[in-house]
Each structure stands twice: as C-alpha cells, then as structure tokens.
Scaffold this active site. Structure first.
Site, PDB file in Angstrom:
ATOM      1  N   ALA A   9       0.838  -1.192   0.000  1.00  0.00           N
ATOM      2  CA  ALA A   9       0.000   0.000   0.000  1.00  0.00           C
ATOM      3  C   ALA A   9       0.878   1.249   0.000  1.00  0.00           C
ATOM      4  O   ALA A   9       1.801   1.356   0.801  1.00  0.00           O
ATOM      5  CB  ALA A   9      -0.898  -0.009   1.243  1.00  0.00           C
ATOM      6  N   GLY A  12       4.509   3.441  -3.845  1.00  0.00           N
ATOM      7  CA  GLY A  12       5.049   4.129  -5.004  1.00  0.00           C
ATOM      8  C   GLY A  12       4.999   3.277  -6.263  1.00  0.00           C
ATOM      9  O   GLY A  12       5.569   3.657  -7.284  1.00  0.00           O
ATOM     10  N   THR A  33      -8.930  -0.709 -13.193  1.00  0.00           N
ATOM     11  CA  THR A  33      -9.828  -1.795 -12.791  1.00  0.00           C
ATOM     12  C   THR A  33     -10.706  -1.405 -11.604  1.00  0.00           C
ATOM     13  O   THR A  33     -11.563  -2.169 -11.193  1.00  0.00           O
ATOM     14  CB  THR A  33      -9.022  -3.054 -12.405  1.00  0.00           C
ATOM     15  OG1 THR A  33      -8.148  -2.709 -11.319  1.00  0.00           O
ATOM     16  CG2 THR A  33      -8.188  -3.564 -13.571  1.00  0.00           C
ATOM     17  N   HIS A  48      -5.250   9.342  -8.255  1.00  0.00           N
ATOM     18  CA  HIS A  48      -4.455   8.743  -9.329  1.00  0.00           C
ATOM     19  C   HIS A  48      -4.627   9.513 -10.649  1.00  0.00           C
ATOM     20  O   HIS A  48      -3.673   9.761 -11.366  1.00  0.00           O
ATOM     21  CB  HIS A  48      -4.861   7.275  -9.536  1.00  0.00           C
ATOM     22  CG  HIS A  48      -4.148   6.322  -8.629  1.00  0.00           C
ATOM     23  ND1 HIS A  48      -3.541   5.173  -9.067  1.00  0.00           N
ATOM     24  CD2 HIS A  48      -3.938   6.364  -7.297  1.00  0.00           C
ATOM     25  CE1 HIS A  48      -2.994   4.539  -8.038  1.00  0.00           C
ATOM     26  NE2 HIS A  48      -3.229   5.238  -6.945  1.00  0.00           N
ATOM     27  N   ALA A  50      -5.410  12.631 -11.150  1.00  0.00           N
ATOM     28  CA  ALA A  50      -4.790  13.957 -11.142  1.00  0.00           C
ATOM     29  C   ALA A  50      -3.312  13.890 -11.522  1.00  0.00           C
ATOM     30  O   ALA A  50      -2.747  14.860 -12.021  1.00  0.00           O
ATOM     31  CB  ALA A  50      -4.951  14.594  -9.754  1.00  0.00           C
TER      32      ALA A  50
END
Lengths: 171, 171, 171
Positions: A9, A12, A33, A48, A50
C-alpha cells in the site's frame, strides 16, 4: 515487453509504472480496474487521475481484462493496468466461474500481446493470514496470480518506499 | 548446508524448496509440520503432496522438530521442513514451556546437523500489527525465530511471486 | 548522512540501526517515540533499553520530532530515531492538524540536519488491507511517509530475518 510492478500500500508502485509508461515513448492507454463504489475509493481514483498526463487514453474495466488487453494492445502502444489486485477482488466477488474463466483468459492472452504491457499489483501476502475464509482465498489467489503473471513477464519489480528492486529482468 | 526459504502466502516458497531438494541429488526426507485438523488444511496438505515426487519419504511432526531432524539427518540426505510457521503455531498452542524448550532445542541442533537441511517459513510481519495479543505474540516469535534460524543458515532466500532474492549466501 | 532502516515486526531493524550508530564513532543520541502506556509496550521499551549502551543519551519524544532533531543534531552526533511508525501513530491519534504540521516540519528539517541521522520504521503495507478506516489511513500515511523520508535519505535498507537489503545508497 511485459512487466509486473509489485508493492505494498502506498509503496510508489503506481507512480513507478506511470513513469515507465511516460518514458516508453509509446502511446499510453491506462486501464483502470477500480470502480468508484464509495467515497473513499472515489478519492483514491481521483488522486491517481490527477497525476496522469491528460493525453493518456483511459479505459475503466473491472472484470474483462483479457478482452480489453486484446482490443487495445498494439506494437506502438503501452498499456498500463492499475491494478490486478482490484481486478482479482472484483472477479472473486463475481463468482468462481467468471473468475476462473477470466484468470485463464488473461494468462493465455498475456503471451500473445504486442507492444508494451505494464501491470501494477499489491503484494498482500506478507502479513498475518487473516481469519475470514474469503480474505484467505483472496490472499491465496493473489499469490497464485502474481506467480503466474510474473512467469509470463520479462521484468518484475518490487517497490518499497518508492524504491524499486528488480526481481526479474530478461530483456 | 542449511538453508532458509522465506516468503509470503502462495509466494512459491515451497515449490522453490522442493526444486532445490530435487536438484540436490540427495535422498530427500520431507518433514511436514502441518496437521490436517480441518477440511481447508487437509486440502492444502493434499495440494502440496500431489506436487512431491512419490519416492520422497514423508514424516509428519507438528511439535518435536529438533528430535526429528537429529534422527533423520545424514550426510547423504536432504531434509525439507515445510514449514516453520506451522510448527511455531503448533508450539505456541501447546504452551510456553514446550515452546521455549523446542525452540532452543531446534537452534542448538541446527549447528550440528549433517547433510542438507532446507527450512520453509512464512514471512508474516510486514502487514499491520494485528489486534489480538496471541496473534501479536505469534508475529513477534516468528520474527525472532527467523532471525535466529537465518543466523545459523548458510543461505537465506526471500521469494516473491515465485522469484527468489538472495538475502544471505555463505557457500 | 541520513539513513532509513525499514523492516517488519522483529525483523532485526532496531538492532541493525543500533549497530550502525555504535559503529559511527559519533556521540549517539537515541530518540524514542514510544510511550509506555500499557504493560506490553512497557516491556518492549525495556527490552530495547537493555540492549543499548549505557552512555547513549536517550530522549523520549512522541510527537515533536522535527523540533527535537533540530535541537539535537550536530556534526559530531548520530541521532537514532526508533521509530517513525509509533511517531506516526501518536500523531494520527493527536488530530489531523498536528499530524500535517509535524509531518511537513520533519520533511523540511530533514534536508538541513547536520551529522548522521538514522530512522527506524516498520513496513506495514504488505499484508491484507485492514477493514477499519483509521487503520487504512495509518497504512496509507505510513507508505507516504516512507516514500518521502526515503527520497531525502542517502541510504535506505530493508531488513528481513536480521539480514539487510540495500534499497538505496548514494554515499
């Protein structure tokens, strides 16, 4: 060239995958997904989005990944799939028959796809094995999937604290 | 030569250990620490068994690992212990006194054993620290055990997605 | 020189950090972020203390890490912070405003500190993503923090079973 980026998590892993896609010089198609079923997931998706270049084409496909990859793959394209973990989770929720069908379809398609394919996935098997039978199943299927996808990939990278470790590099 | 293969759930650690045992050219004795106390564990055991060569001798020993290793170890043999995690879990369930006795017996025996010994174990300490005191104890003892066994081993390997990373290699 | 030592529960990360501090030849200041709020944590703290050289100066600072580092850092000193994980946990418990302020203060200070700084932190993001929203937040912020600190560090090391893997080494 097929590539798998594994990590925990917020390790990177997505940022690394996006950097590799951007540097590929190919036309990038981003295959998400995730489904924005609640506010928290909606925020993660927005976060994500942005970060991605505006000119990347984005496709949302929670289940039929093999068919999407076959439709989109081309010699001059880089497909970025983020992530296998949510796809697996969506499939396990959709029933065993669809799961097994889609899993096999992905592995069969994988060997044949032209261009560059980058998969992102969460490593989830290095903590205490959870109590629930479904969670344990998810954990097991995740490990099996990573092994199978890694075997078909030319490169596999493990990301920790934003830093990549190469697990496999064939070309 | 003593070797520790660490990895997460379904990381391919058992398959790697079995491959190394098969390639050793030695007589292989497989030491299973699992007990088939429920249907799910029974299935996992059957799954592992189906993959092993028929001519491997198999011993089930959930608790007294040091004694079993001392009885079985020989210069022309490869002992494969799968896995330390279940042995630790069995011992913690059997009480602190037996646990401490068996733990020390294993570490003492380890330095003396002839032939080749391959241990498989689950890395479980890289997720969120679980709430329950017993689970936290298991997590801590697992980490301590891995450190102690790794210190006595000539090779330590970490497996992710079926791919080995060498953590230690002395010969 | 700034250094981050990452690892799981009982992976040997603190022992490695203490060894590096002892070998630095510098005056060592140990900065503990733990608070002995219950018996179990008290035991863990005592266990760590017993291992440290008596002449190390020890400071307990659960929240204001940046200010403490700025006060203590000197060219002839090695500061050992054990650990970022508890500091993060303390801050998240103290409210979002303080958390964001202290997080930014740490990252800003980091680039400016003289001498040697060694951070210890737990990797917690490689297991199943936990159910609770707060735990998920902790897991995410931990990953973000590790990425940011790692980016500012000259060396980053991942410890498994007491064995270090170098993730980054700039000098």
């Amino acid at each position: 060239m097929r590539e798998l980026i594994l990590g925990g998590a917020r390790s990177g892993k997505s940022a690394l995958a996006e950097q590799l896609a951007a540097e590929s010089g190919l036309e990038v198609v981003y295959i998400a997904t995730a489904e924005a079923r609640d506010g928290e997931m909606g925020e993660r998706i927005a976060h994500h989005k942005a970060r991605r270049p505006d000119h990347w084409h984005c496709i949302e496909e929670p289940l039929q990944l093999a068919a999407t990859l076959q439709q989109q793959a081309a010699a001059n394209r880089c497909l970025l799939v983020d992530c296998l973990t949510l796809w697996l989770s969506n499939l396990l929720g959709a029933g065993d028959e669809l799961f097994e069908h889609e899993r096999q379809a992905l592995l069969a398609a994988l060997a044949q796809l032209p261009g560059r394919i980058i998969f992102v996935s969460n490593e989830v098997g290095l903590g205490i094995v959870p109590m629930g039978e479904l969670t344990r199943r998810f954990c097991d299927e995740s490990g099996r999937l990573h092994q199978a996808v890694a075997a078909s990939c030319d490169r596999v990278t493990f990301v920790t604290a934003g830093l990549p470790m190469t697990l496999k590099r064939e070309k």
